[in-house]
Design a protein around this motif. Structure first.
Motif, short mmCIF file in Angstrom:
data_model
loop_
_atom_site.label_atom_id
_atom_site.label_comp_id
_atom_site.label_asym_id
_atom_site.label_seq_id
_atom_site.Cartn_x
_atom_site.Cartn_y
_atom_site.Cartn_z
N ILE A 185 0.88 -1.18 0.00
CA ILE A 185 0.00 0.00 0.00
C ILE A 185 0.90 1.21 0.00
N THR A 186 0.92 1.90 -1.11
CA THR A 186 1.81 3.06 -1.21
C THR A 186 1.14 4.28 -0.60
N GLY A 187 1.99 5.23 -0.23
CA GLY A 187 1.46 6.44 0.38
C GLY A 187 0.54 7.21 -0.53
N SER A 188 0.72 7.05 -1.84
CA SER A 188 -0.14 7.79 -2.78
C SER A 188 -1.58 7.33 -2.71
N THR B 145 9.05 11.44 9.65
CA THR B 145 8.93 12.18 10.92
C THR B 145 9.56 13.56 10.79
N GLU B 146 9.59 14.04 9.57
CA GLU B 146 10.22 15.33 9.32
C GLU B 146 9.43 16.46 9.98
N ALA C 169 5.02 15.40 -0.80
CA ALA C 169 5.06 14.20 0.02
C ALA C 169 6.48 13.77 0.29
N GLY C 170 7.40 14.00 -0.67
CA GLY C 170 8.78 13.59 -0.48
C GLY C 170 9.42 14.27 0.72
N VAL C 171 9.10 15.54 0.91
CA VAL C 171 9.66 16.26 2.06
C VAL C 171 9.03 15.74 3.35
N MET C 172 7.75 15.51 3.32
CA MET C 172 7.06 15.00 4.50
C MET C 172 7.60 13.63 4.90
N PHE D 70 -1.32 11.97 10.37
CA PHE D 70 -0.64 10.66 10.38
C PHE D 70 -0.56 10.09 8.97
N ARG D 71 -1.68 10.15 8.26
CA ARG D 71 -1.72 9.53 6.92
C ARG D 71 -0.74 10.17 5.96
N GLN D 72 -0.60 11.49 6.04
CA GLN D 72 0.22 12.15 5.02
C GLN D 72 1.70 11.90 5.24
N ARG D 73 2.06 11.28 6.33
CA ARG D 73 3.47 10.96 6.55
C ARG D 73 3.80 9.51 6.22
N ILE D 74 2.81 8.74 5.84
CA ILE D 74 3.06 7.34 5.50
C ILE D 74 3.59 7.27 4.07
N GLU D 75 4.77 6.69 3.92
CA GLU D 75 5.30 6.49 2.57
C GLU D 75 4.86 5.15 2.01
#
Lengths: 403, 536
Positions: free
Chosen positions: A26-29, A177-178, A185-188, A308-313
């Protein structure tokens, strides 16, 4: 219709269990960003009660969408005074009282407590006096209070994906955990922690009423501050539990706070840019960490779930389905099944496939019937090609019945 | 919790017969199932839906919705859900792994499958010249098995019904996987249509429920036409001479010319039953003679031959009823000088009522063999061979080709549909659970007893270092009887509220729970029967 029956002996029936797995990436996208702006994502179902969010793999109004997991968080009654875990991994204590002093007035305070109690009843059960037990870091439910999780983020995976159980040792979660907030999303996903249940295939806990569970740890695959984590204090730190049969993952909010006092504010779940003008995380304040976020009366449980969700890669695991089979060894000895009652077996009252009188009788086995004790036909096994049977050979046909 | 055993009349086993509707539309190389159009995958795989299948396909588990398959390369790079199994002693594998491939794996190796597992309708065209048709030949026994239902099922035939050999005749095999219809296709439900530019040009139905696909709509019959040219303008050349016409029903009428003016006006029937064509006064006017003949033909009531006069002496005759009968029925027995006759021609009967194919109900196949033209005017390149041909039933659903037209449109003006119903059986167990009077009036629910500060405490007794727990047997039951008066309770009566019924197997394992929408009040004097149904 069979005219000859053979009875199975004890050695002729065996049962097997085969494990069929599925790899579930399950990808973060899927979880965040593809199907609409935060707060209006089409693949996220929110509810009026606001107690959890349901994540789908496609806009949920489509009949093609599949439910993936629910996400929520909860805490118990001592969270206010003891913080997330009471003591941190380096022995320091949280200043929970100062950060969470007013949390009892939070609009979702009771709902969070109820969720903790409900999850606790199902996943860790009650103690001898009937009180709901607290989730424990190392699975030792009778241990001192310091190793308890007072606050947890839950991911409840759907049965569609978890099937009979999540395969032990296969779970992996990559989460950023940035501290710096960005719409990208890459930065997050910087300061990426990789969380696994390493070693759980052989080392897991069995003292849960919901089945077996494993300990989640931050692994050496993590990439913190541009380098490996093996030299960081977070390495190998316990950060949650995974309940395999229930399909539930419980994560500590410590992930977003740094595990030791020196790096207390390294990872924040909040928007550091203040105000969130890019619209991605507009509900977060500039300086909040997870405790402040939980304590902020203006923040709902959906806000926390979004953060929480937006930090899941990526989340991936293997599920398991048990295939139970019974194997019947159907033995045709040399003097069995050499004749047939098929009408075509005889021609002019003579065996068609027998040239001379002193030749051996021959038959061709095409199928095997399994009968009940009162001779009711229960199942038929067909051969891909007929097998020649005569008195010079014997054979064992292996018939497998899957359930 | 009380356990009761089901009695003989408490458990019923039934089977519900259902008929799911199935509809396929085929047009321009695409299939649409039940008129559903799925969104296209956003990851740039041409024409693939979000289920990673083509339109009209069924995805078995419907996983991997709108995912990027191009980056999927397990086990190092996974973007799709896929199944895998470890080869072991049970020799379990996937159906899609052949025995030969399975043997190449070592014990302990991981065998990977893939999703989606899709299913779709398929059509296979075989030209009359083609003998390489294994799928048709494999069905030989099946076709012959259905012969008691209709002689049209016969694999080979040379009798009054017709002469054919399915091993060599032009044929279209339509395959419908059983996942769409269940146990069998319902007899009498098959309805196939052929459209050109959206207009229906042909329809097949198994209206006799015997597997014969009978054409119920098709091109109308065409009428035969003939012509009589009156080239001679002399009255005397026609006087007392006859022309005989016969219509499609075989009815003959004789028309006799009268140039004397004594036999009566045109249309008069004389004593011999002949119809008078009065041409007195038309000397030198062959056009008027022709017009008078047309008037005489039209005067015959119900003769079913119409006329068209070109006003130059040429009369076109049309058989009103379509068909080929009566094509040679303009007779000139008296050899009228210079009379031109073009015999009736061009008539053709329609093909409605003819059998254009058969349905194998249990196996899910339709074999189309009707090779007559469905249009006399429209042609298209149905076989992608560079030659335009007329539509016919053997070209129904012409979607899959040996020569792939690629991205080019393929017969975009033609579209096809098939509607039918499946037959699916749902086993059902109905169980009746009885709550009799005097039963089920006690609960172990903690709230069933009256809360009390001193009585609800459990008593602990230490007997030689063992700890036992007892419940206080003096605890009072809670009185939930409603009183009509405020601030008081009603007279105590044992009351429970039944909220669920558990089903146990013979070993007392709980195997199912039936929940009530609202709990029902159970007192000693009340009794209930709960009806529970389990579908499989």
């Amino acid at each position: 219709m069979a005219s000859t029956f053979k009875t199975f002996l004890n050695d002729d029936i065996a049962t097997t269990r085969t494990l069929l797995h599925e790899a579930i990436p399950i990808t973060g996208s899927i979880i965040y960003g593809t199907y609409g702006a935060p707060g209006a994502e089409l693949q996220i179902k929110t509810f009026a009660h606001g107690m959890f969010q349901s994540v789908y793999d496609y806009p949920f109004l489509s009949s093609s969408a599949n439910h993936i997991f629910d996400v929520t968080h909860a805490h118990n009654s001592v969270f206010q005074t003891q913080g997330v875990t009471g003591t941190k991994s380096d022995g320091a204590t949280y200043d929970g009282a100062s950060q969470l002093g007013a949390i009892s007035t939070h609009p979702f305070f009771k709902k969070r407590k109820n969720i903790y109690g409900q999850m606790g009843q199902v996943l860790v059960g009650h103690d001898v006096v009937g009180e709901i037990q607290k989730f424990d870091q190392d699975g030792d439910l009778l241990s001192a209070i310091g190793s308890k999780y007072n606050c947890l983020i839950f991911m409840n995976f759907a049965r569609l994906l978890g099937k009979d159980e999540i395969k032990k040792g296969s779970f992996e979660l990559k989460i950023g955990t940035e501290q710096t907030h960005s719409a990208t999303a890459g930065v997050m996903n910087d300061n990426l922690l990789t969380i696994k249940d390493d070693g759980a295939a052989t080392n897991y806990k069995v003292n849960s009423p919901a089945g077996e569970y494993g300990i989640l740890k931050i692994t050496g695959d993590s990439n913190v501050s541009g380098g490996g984590i093996s030299t960081q204090p977070e390495y190998d730190a316990k950060c949650g539990l995974i309940f395999y049969q229930a399909g539930v993952v419980a994560l500590t909010p410590d992930l977003f706070m740094g595990f030791v006092a020196s790096v207390y504010n390294k990872g924040k779940i909040t928007n550091a840019s203040g105000g969130g003008t890019d619209g991605v995380d507009a509900k977060m304040n500039a300086t909040q960490n997870i405790l402040a976020l939980l304590n902020d009366n203006a923040k709902t449980m959906d806000d926390v779930a979004l953060a929480f969700r937006q930090r899941i890669e990526k989340v991936c695991f293997n599920n398991t389905t048990e295939l139970n089979s019974t194997i019947y060894f159907c033995r045709a000895s040399h003097n069995d099944f050499n004749y047939s009652s098929n009408p075509t077996y005889l021609l002019n009252s003579k065996i068609r496939v027998k040239g001379k009188r002193d030749h051996d009788p021959i038959s061709y086995i095409t199928s095997v019937g399994l009968y009940s004790s009162d001779n009711e036909l229960l199942a038929v096994a067909k051969l891909s090609e007929p097998l020649r049977k005569d008195p010079t050979n014997d054979m064992t046909l292996r018939v497998r019945l899957d359930y | 919790m009380s356990l009761y055993k089901f009695e003989q009349n408490d458990v019923f086993k039934n089977r519900i017969k259902t008929h799911p509707r199935i509809s396929f539309v085929i047009s321009d190389k695409k299939t649409y199932y039940n008129r559903d159009i799925l969104p296209i995958n956003t990851f740039a795989i041409a024409d693939e839906t979000i289920q990673q299948t083509e339109q009209g396909d069924l995805s078995l588990y419907e996983l991997n919705i709108n995912r990027d398959a191009s980056t999927h390369s397990p086990p190092t790079q996974e973007s799709l859900i896929y199944p895998f199994i470890t080869k072991q002693g049970s020799l379990t594998s996937f159906k899609t792994i052949s025995t030969e491939t399975f043997q190449t794996y070592s014990y302990g190796d991981v065998i990977r499958g893939q999703y989606p597992l899709s299913s779709s309708i398929d059509v296979e065209y075989q030209a009359a010249s083609s003998t390489d048709r294994p799928h048709i030949k494999a069905l030989k026994n099946t076709f012959n098995y259905y012969r008691p239902l209709s002689p049209h099922y016969a694999y080979e035939s040379s009798n009054a019904v017709g002469t054919w050999d399915k091993a060599s005749q032009e044929i279209k095999l339509v395959s419908i996987p059983s996942i769409f219809y269940g146990s069998s296709i319902k007899k009498g439900s098959v309805d196939m249509k052929f459209y050109i530019t959206g207009s229906l040009i042909g329809r097949l139905q198994d209206s006799n429920q015997n597997g014969e696909l009978i054409q119920t709509i098709g091109p109308a019959a065409t009428s035969a036409q003939g012509r009589v040219d009156f080239n001679n303008s002399f009255e005397s050349s026609y006087d007392n001479k006859r022309i005989i016409l016969e219509n499609t029903s075989g009815i003959s009428k004789t028309f006799i010319f009268d140039a004397t003016g004594t036999e009566g006006s045109t249309g008069t029937v004389d004593g011999s039953g002949f119809i008078i064509i009065q041409i007195d006064g038309y000397e030198g006017d062959n056009a008027a003679i022709g017009t008078e003949f047309a008037t005489g033909v039209e005067s015959v009531s119900g003769f079913q031959i119409s006329t068209n006069d070109d006003a130059f002496g040429s009369i076109t005759l049309t058989q009103v009823i379509g068909g080929s009968s009566g094509n040679t029925t303009i007779q000139d027995p008296d050899s009228i000088a210079s009379l031109g006759i073009v015999q009736f021609a061009g008539g053709a009967a329609d093909n409605n009522g003819k059998v254009a194919g058969t349905v194998l109900y249990n196996e899910g196949f339709v074999a189309l063999t009707g090779s007559w033209d469905l249009s006399s005017t429209y042609t298209d390149e149905y076989l992608f061979s560079g030659v335009n041909i007329a539509p016919k039933w053997t070209l129904w659903g012409q979607k899959f080709l040996a020569a792939d037209p690629g991205a080019a449109e393929f017969c975009p003006s033609s579209s096809w549909t098939i509607d039918c119903e499946g037959t699916n059986y749902v086993p059902v167990i109905t169980m009746l659970a009885h709550a009799k009077m005097g039963d089920l009036n006690h609960s172990n629910n903690p709230t069933y007893v009256k809360p009390s500060s001193d009585q609800d405490v459990e008593v602990c007794v230490d007997i030689e270092h063992d700890v036992d727990y007892y419940e206080n047997d003096k605890r009072e039951l809670a009185n939930v009887v409603k009183s009509p008066y405020p601030n008081t309770s009603g007279s105590f009566e044992k009351t429970t509220y039944i909220s669920k019924v558990g089903i146990y197997d013979e070993n007392k394992n709980l195997i199912a729970i039936a929940k009530l929408a609202t709990p029902v009040k159970k007192t000693i004097s009340r009794e209930y029967t709960f009806k529970m149904k389990v579908d499989f």
